[in-house]
Scaffold this active site. Structure first.
Site, PDB file in Angstrom:
ATOM      1  N   CYS A   1       0.881  -1.187  -0.134  1.00  0.00           N
ATOM      2  CA  CYS A   1       0.063   0.240  -0.091  1.00  0.00           C
ATOM      3  C   CYS A   1       0.911   1.105  -0.080  1.00  0.00           C
ATOM      4  CB  CYS A   1      -0.929  -0.114   1.092  1.00  0.00           C
ATOM      5  SG  CYS A   1      -1.970   1.627   1.153  1.00  0.00           S
TER       6      CYS A   1
ATOM      7  N   CYS B   1      -4.866   5.969  -4.470  1.00  0.00           N
ATOM      8  CA  CYS B   1      -4.037   4.681  -4.278  1.00  0.00           C
ATOM      9  C   CYS B   1      -2.740   4.701  -4.890  1.00  0.00           C
ATOM     10  CB  CYS B   1      -4.756   3.595  -5.224  1.00  0.00           C
ATOM     11  SG  CYS B   1      -3.948   2.041  -5.205  1.00  0.00           S
TER      12      CYS B   1
END
Length: 274
Positions: free
Chosen positions: A73, A217
């Protein structure tokens, strides 16, 4: 249990220090904590653990709201770096961490942005994983009674990138979940909808695996730029405009690591009885 709430461009996280606290997260507990009405609420849970290797500073774990653990992430990595410095767990500017996928170096810059060495993008279908016989710059897929042209890459997690004319009208909410769970992605995938404004600038929306569309993201921004460069659409340094804000991505091409630079914001500290 003490925790912090942080965000990277609106992609929000609950961050927990498991170095000085003894904590265990079951999938059920994570789902309860993730509930924005009954729990803390977040896109992902980040857990800071002691390193497994003396050459590293920390181990970095990431959980989706459904309780599943993921290996990467990018926005979380930036928040991770800010968190460990804010909490006095380290005073280093270059922070070396391990993840479920490998190792990363996180660098806190003088202007409090965080630069993340995301490693080299991997286009091998088996690495994504993606069901295909060989590496292609563009794959043809059938989904939702449409023919989809896409690029596929692993940034430590699986990404599918589709070029669109306008991200504002892209079918993120309808096509995103169909492609996320497409049979050619045995471990599901993050789906990026990329609008090329010019060679140094793209707009992007991402439907994240296990989380749905988020404000930003980080690994999705990296994947979009990597695919765009592979397809000859983008320059080596690209500004990525996401709903939550801007990231800067730089990649010199095969044989080189990709770098992501962006902000990480501490919102508040909290305490919750488990």
């Amino acid at each position: 249990m003490q925790f912090s709430k942080m965000h990277g461009l609106g992609n929000d996280f609950m961050v927990v220090d498991a170095v000085t606290q003894n904590v265990f997260f079951s999938p059920e507990l994570i789902r309860r904590l993730a509930d924005r009405h009954l729990g803390v609420g977040f896109d992902q849970l980040l857990v800071v653990e002691p390193p497994y290797d003396p050459e590293l500073d920390f181990h970095y774990r990431i959980f989706n709201t459904d309780g599943s653990e993921v290996a990467q992430c990018g926005n979380g990595a930036r928040c991770f770096a800010r968190f460990v410095r804010l909490k006095g767990l380290t005073n280093k500017r270059d922070i070396r961490v391990s993840t479920a996928n490998g190792r990363m170096v996180l660098t806190v810059t003088d202007d409090d942005l965080v630069r993340v060495n995301m490693g080299e993008p991997n286009f091998e279908p088996s690495a994504v994983p993606f069901r295909a016989n060989k590496v292609e710059k563009t794959y043809i897929m059938r989904a939702a009674e449409q023919t989809i042209l896409c690029g596929v890459v692993s940034m430590g997690n699986p990404h599918c990138v589709i070029q669109v004319d306008d991200v504002d009208t892209a079918a993120v909410e309808t096509l995103g979940p169909v492609l996320e769970s497409h049979e050619r992605f045995p471990e599901r995938a993050n789906i990026g909808f990329m609008q090329v404004v010019k060679r140094e600038h793209i707009r992007l929306r991402v439907y994240e695996r296990g989380a749905g569309e988020t404000q930003a993201c980080g690994s999705g921004a990296c994947a979009a730029v990597a695919v765009g460069i592979q397809q000859g659409l983008l320059a080596e340094e690209v500004r990525v405009e996401l709903p939550g804000g801007r990231l800067d991505i730089a990649w010199k091409g095969p044989g080189h690591p990709l770098y992501m630079t962006g902000p990480a914001v501490h919102v508040y500290d909290g305490f919750i009885h488990l």
